[in-house]
Design an enzyme around this catalytic site. Structure first.
Site, PDB file in Angstrom:
ATOM      1  N   THR A  41       0.851  -1.194   0.000  1.00  0.00           N
ATOM      2  CA  THR A  41       0.000   0.000   0.000  1.00  0.00           C
ATOM      3  C   THR A  41       0.884   1.239   0.000  1.00  0.00           C
ATOM      4  O   THR A  41       0.691   2.158  -0.793  1.00  0.00           O
ATOM      5  CB  THR A  41      -0.905   0.012   1.258  1.00  0.00           C
ATOM      6  OG1 THR A  41      -1.486  -1.276   1.406  1.00  0.00           O
ATOM      7  CG2 THR A  41      -1.989   1.073   1.159  1.00  0.00           C
ATOM      8  N   ALA A  79       5.711  -3.714   9.840  1.00  0.00           N
ATOM      9  CA  ALA A  79       4.420  -3.373   9.229  1.00  0.00           C
ATOM     10  C   ALA A  79       3.592  -2.572  10.238  1.00  0.00           C
ATOM     11  O   ALA A  79       3.456  -2.986  11.389  1.00  0.00           O
ATOM     12  CB  ALA A  79       3.677  -4.642   8.836  1.00  0.00           C
ATOM     13  N   ALA A  80       3.073  -1.457   9.806  1.00  0.00           N
ATOM     14  CA  ALA A  80       2.253  -0.625  10.701  1.00  0.00           C
ATOM     15  C   ALA A  80       1.531   0.449   9.890  1.00  0.00           C
ATOM     16  O   ALA A  80       1.921   0.754   8.762  1.00  0.00           O
ATOM     17  CB  ALA A  80       3.129   0.061  11.755  1.00  0.00           C
ATOM     18  N   TYR A 145      -2.225   5.970  18.200  1.00  0.00           N
ATOM     19  CA  TYR A 145      -0.986   5.368  17.705  1.00  0.00           C
ATOM     20  C   TYR A 145      -0.026   5.088  18.861  1.00  0.00           C
ATOM     21  O   TYR A 145       0.551   3.999  18.973  1.00  0.00           O
ATOM     22  CB  TYR A 145      -0.353   6.323  16.685  1.00  0.00           C
ATOM     23  CG  TYR A 145       1.008   5.899  16.183  1.00  0.00           C
ATOM     24  CD1 TYR A 145       1.136   5.019  15.116  1.00  0.00           C
ATOM     25  CD2 TYR A 145       2.177   6.403  16.769  1.00  0.00           C
ATOM     26  CE1 TYR A 145       2.388   4.633  14.654  1.00  0.00           C
ATOM     27  CE2 TYR A 145       3.422   6.034  16.307  1.00  0.00           C
ATOM     28  CZ  TYR A 145       3.522   5.148  15.252  1.00  0.00           C
ATOM     29  OH  TYR A 145       4.764   4.778  14.807  1.00  0.00           O
ATOM     30  N   LYS A 149       1.346   1.477  20.212  1.00  0.00           N
ATOM     31  CA  LYS A 149       2.768   1.138  20.265  1.00  0.00           C
ATOM     32  C   LYS A 149       3.190   0.798  21.688  1.00  0.00           C
ATOM     33  O   LYS A 149       4.009  -0.105  21.906  1.00  0.00           O
ATOM     34  CB  LYS A 149       3.612   2.297  19.710  1.00  0.00           C
ATOM     35  CG  LYS A 149       3.495   2.462  18.201  1.00  0.00           C
ATOM     36  CD  LYS A 149       4.067   1.269  17.463  1.00  0.00           C
ATOM     37  CE  LYS A 149       4.053   1.427  15.952  1.00  0.00           C
ATOM     38  NZ  LYS A 149       4.603   0.255  15.243  1.00  0.00           N
ATOM     39  N   GLY A 271      -1.904  19.494  19.009  1.00  0.00           N
ATOM     40  CA  GLY A 271      -1.385  18.376  19.800  1.00  0.00           C
ATOM     41  C   GLY A 271       0.088  18.083  19.569  1.00  0.00           C
ATOM     42  O   GLY A 271       0.603  17.053  20.040  1.00  0.00           O
TER      43      GLY A 271
HETATM   44  C1  UD2 Z   1       7.088  11.354  14.867  1.00  0.00           C
HETATM   45  C2  UD2 Z   1       6.813  10.111  14.049  1.00  0.00           C
HETATM   46  C3  UD2 Z   1       5.527   9.477  14.469  1.00  0.00           C
HETATM   47  C4  UD2 Z   1       5.502   9.220  15.970  1.00  0.00           C
HETATM   48  C5  UD2 Z   1       5.823  10.521  16.697  1.00  0.00           C
HETATM   49  C6  UD2 Z   1       5.978  10.259  18.195  1.00  0.00           C
HETATM   50  C7  UD2 Z   1       7.823  10.518  11.878  1.00  0.00           C
HETATM   51  C8  UD2 Z   1       7.573  10.824  10.450  1.00  0.00           C
HETATM   52  N1  UD2 Z   1       6.719  10.477  12.650  1.00  0.00           N
HETATM   53  O1  UD2 Z   1       6.092  12.329  14.622  1.00  0.00           O
HETATM   54  O2  UD2 Z   1       5.340   8.248  13.786  1.00  0.00           O
HETATM   55  O3  UD2 Z   1       6.414   8.205  16.276  1.00  0.00           O
HETATM   56  O4  UD2 Z   1       7.077  11.067  16.241  1.00  0.00           O
HETATM   57  O5  UD2 Z   1       6.057  11.437  18.900  1.00  0.00           O
HETATM   58  O6  UD2 Z   1       8.930  10.295  12.314  1.00  0.00           O
HETATM   59  N2  UD2 Z   1       6.604  19.981  10.715  1.00  0.00           N
HETATM   60  C9  UD2 Z   1       6.656  21.230  10.110  1.00  0.00           C
HETATM   61  N3  UD2 Z   1       6.365  21.312   8.791  1.00  0.00           N
HETATM   62  C10 UD2 Z   1       6.026  20.222   8.029  1.00  0.00           C
HETATM   63  C11 UD2 Z   1       5.991  18.948   8.647  1.00  0.00           C
HETATM   64  C12 UD2 Z   1       6.279  18.867   9.998  1.00  0.00           C
HETATM   65  O7  UD2 Z   1       6.945  22.234  10.762  1.00  0.00           O
HETATM   66  O8  UD2 Z   1       5.787  20.365   6.813  1.00  0.00           O
HETATM   67  C13 UD2 Z   1       6.915  19.889  12.157  1.00  0.00           C
HETATM   68  C14 UD2 Z   1       5.774  19.251  12.933  1.00  0.00           C
HETATM   69  O9  UD2 Z   1       4.819  20.199  13.343  1.00  0.00           O
HETATM   70  C15 UD2 Z   1       6.553  18.678  14.118  1.00  0.00           C
HETATM   71  C16 UD2 Z   1       7.915  18.321  13.525  1.00  0.00           C
HETATM   72  O10 UD2 Z   1       8.025  19.032  12.306  1.00  0.00           O
HETATM   73  O11 UD2 Z   1       6.724  19.652  15.121  1.00  0.00           O
HETATM   74  C17 UD2 Z   1       8.094  16.835  13.237  1.00  0.00           C
HETATM   75  O12 UD2 Z   1       6.969  16.359  12.500  1.00  0.00           O
HETATM   76  P1  UD2 Z   1       6.941  14.905  11.849  1.00  0.00           P
HETATM   77  O13 UD2 Z   1       5.585  14.721  11.253  1.00  0.00           O
HETATM   78  O14 UD2 Z   1       8.109  14.696  10.986  1.00  0.00           O
HETATM   79  O15 UD2 Z   1       7.155  13.924  13.078  1.00  0.00           O
HETATM   80  P2  UD2 Z   1       6.487  13.855  14.554  1.00  0.00           P
HETATM   81  O16 UD2 Z   1       7.578  14.194  15.531  1.00  0.00           O
HETATM   82  O17 UD2 Z   1       5.219  14.611  14.612  1.00  0.00           O
END
Ligand code: UD2
Length: 328
Positions: A41, A79-80, A145, A149, A271
Site C-alpha cells: 500500500t 508493518a504498521a 498510535y 505502540k 497536539g
Molecule cells: C514522529 C513520528 C511518528 C511518531 C511521533 C511520536 C515521523 C515521520 N513520525 O512524529 O510516527 O512516532 O514522532 O512522537 O517520524 N513539521 C513542520 N512542517 C512540516 C511537517 C512537519 O513544521 O511540513 C513539524 C511538525 O509540526 C513537528 C515536527 O516538524 O513539530 C516533526 O513532525 P513529523 O511529522 O516529521 O514527526 P512527529 O515528531 O510529529
C-alpha cells in the site's frame, strides 16, 4: 558499532517493502533467506532485491502470517499504519494493524520459537516530563498510535516474561533517510521536497519545537544488534541524543540544497509535541548501539541521493536500486 553478521538464517521482515523495512532487507540479503510480508500500500516492490521471497499479504491475515512465519528464526516487525493523525481519525482501524495484528504475529512467533524485534515509538512517552527521555520515564501517549505502540512494546516484554519468547522493542525517535516518502513521511522529506521545488518551506508553529533525528542506517544497525543480543525482553530508545529545532532544520536543508525557498510559518499542528529527545544510554550499554550519521551528513547524502556514499559510512556495498541509500 560494527554490525554483527547475521548469516544463514531464515528471516521475516513485515513491512519489508517500506521505508525502514526495505533497508533492513538490503542489510540481510543475500546472506540469509529473507521473506517480506507487505501489502504494498505504501511500500514499493522496486526496493526489493531479487531472491527475496515476497508474500503479498496483510499482517492482519492469519493465513498470510502463518505462511510468512513458517520456519523462521527471526521476525523484524515493521508493518504498521504509521500516521499519528490517521490513528486519531480512525483509532480502531489503526489498532487492528498496529496492535491486533502484532499480537497475531507474536503468537505465530511462539509457534516457531522465533525471535521478534518490534517497532515501538517515542510516541509512548507523549509529552516527556524531562529531556532526554529514558526508558524508565513515565509513558503517557497522546494518540491512539502511541497507545497501540505502548501496548505492543509491553506485550513484547510480557511474551518474554510469560513464555520465554525472545523479544526486543525499539522506541524509534524521528527516523529519516532515503525512501522516506508520501503524505506521512516526516518533516525532513517534506522540507527537502519543498526546497528542491523552490516552494516555501513550511514550518508549523514557531519552529522552536525540537526533535531527535536518527538516520535509517543507524536504525538498521540497531536491528542487526537486536537479532543477536542476549538482552531480550527489553525496550530501547533509538535516537541520537541530539535535538534539533525545526527552524534549524529548515535552514540546514535550505543551505544544503542551495535553494532560494522562503521559510514560512503556518499554524502549529494541534497536539504537537514540543520537544523530543532520546537518552540512548541503555541501548549503548546493552546493545553497543552508537549512531554514526550526523544530521548534517545524513542530509548532505540525501541531497546527493543516488550518487554518493554516506560520508561516515564504512559498511556494505553501494546499493544500485531505485531510491537506495549506500549502506547495508
Ligand atoms: C514522529 C513520528 C511518528 C511518531 C511521533 C511520536 C515521523 C515521520 N513520525 O512524529 O510516527 O512516532 O514522532 O512522537 O517520524 N513539521 C513542520 N512542517 C512540516 C511537517 C512537519 O513544521 O511540513 C513539524 C511538525 O509540526 C513537528 C515536527 O516538524 O513539530 C516533526 O513532525 P513529523 O511529522 O516529521 O514527526 P512527529 O515528531 O510529529
Amino acid at each position: 558499532m560494527d554490525s554483527p553478521a547475521i548469516r544463514d538464517r531464515t528471516v521475516l521482515v513485515t513491512g519489508g517493502a517500506g521505508f525502514i523495512g526495505s533497508h533492513l532487507v538490503d542489510a540481510l540479503h543475500p546472506h540469509n533467506e529473507v521473506r517480506v510480508l507487505d501489502t504494498f500500500t505504501t511500500g514499493d516492490r522496486a526496493y526489493l532485491p531479487e531472491g527475496v521471497t515476497v508474500i503479498d499479504g496483510d499482517v492482519r491475515d492469519p493465513i498470510a502470517v502463518q505462511e510468512a512465519a513458517r520456519g523462521v528464526d527471526i521476525i523484524f516487525h515493521h508493518a504498521a499504519l504509521v500516521s499519528v493523525s490517521q490513528s486519531v481519525d480512525a483509532p480502531r482501524q489503526s489498532n487492528e494493524t498496529n496492535l491486533e495484528a502484532s499480537l497475531l504475529l507474536l503468537e505465530q512467533a511462539r509457534q516457531e520459537d522465533a525471535r521478534v524485534v518490534v517497532a515501538s515509538s517515542a510516541a509512548v512517552y507523549g509529552h516527556p516530563d524531562e529531556l532526554p527521555v529514558s526508558e524508565t520515564a513515565r509513558t503517557n501517549p497522546t494518540s491512539p498510535y502511541g497507545v497501540q505502540k505502548l501496548a505492543l512494546d509491553q506485550y513484547a516484554r510480557l511474551y518474554e516474561e510469560l513464555y520465554g519468547l525472545e523479544t526486543v522493542a525499539f522506541r524509534y525517535f524521528n527516523v529519516y533517510g532515503p525512501r522516506q516518502q508520501g503524505p506521512y513521511s516526516g518533516v525532513i522529506s517534506t522540507f527537502l521536497e519543498q526546497a528542491r521545488a523552490g516552494e516555501p518551506i513550511t514550518i508549523e508553529g514557531d519552529g522552536q519545537q525540537s526533535r531527535d533525528f536518527v538516520h535509517v542506517s543507524d536504525v538498521i544497525r540497531a536491528n542487526l544488534r537486536a537479532a543477536t543480543t542476549d538482552a531480550v525482553g527489553e525496550a530501547y530508545n533509538i535516537g541520537t541524543g541530539q535535538r534539533t529545532t525545526i527552524e534549524e532544520l529548515a535552514e540546514t536543508i535550505r543551505d544544503a540544497t542551495g535553494s532560494s525557498s522562503p521559510i514560512v510559518h503556518r499554524e502549529p499542528r494541534p497536539g504537537d509535541i514540543r520537544h523530543s529527545g532520546a537518552d540512548t544510554s541503555k541501548a549503548s550499554r546493552d546493545l553497543g548501539f552508537e549512531t554514526r550519521i550526523s544530521l548534517e551528513s545524513g542530509i548532505r547524502s540525501l541531497v546527493g541521493e543516488g550518487a554518493a556514499t554516506l560520508p561516515d559510512e564504512d559498511t556494505g556495498p553501494v546499493q544500485e536500486r531505485q531510491g537506495s541509500g549506500s549502506f547495508s
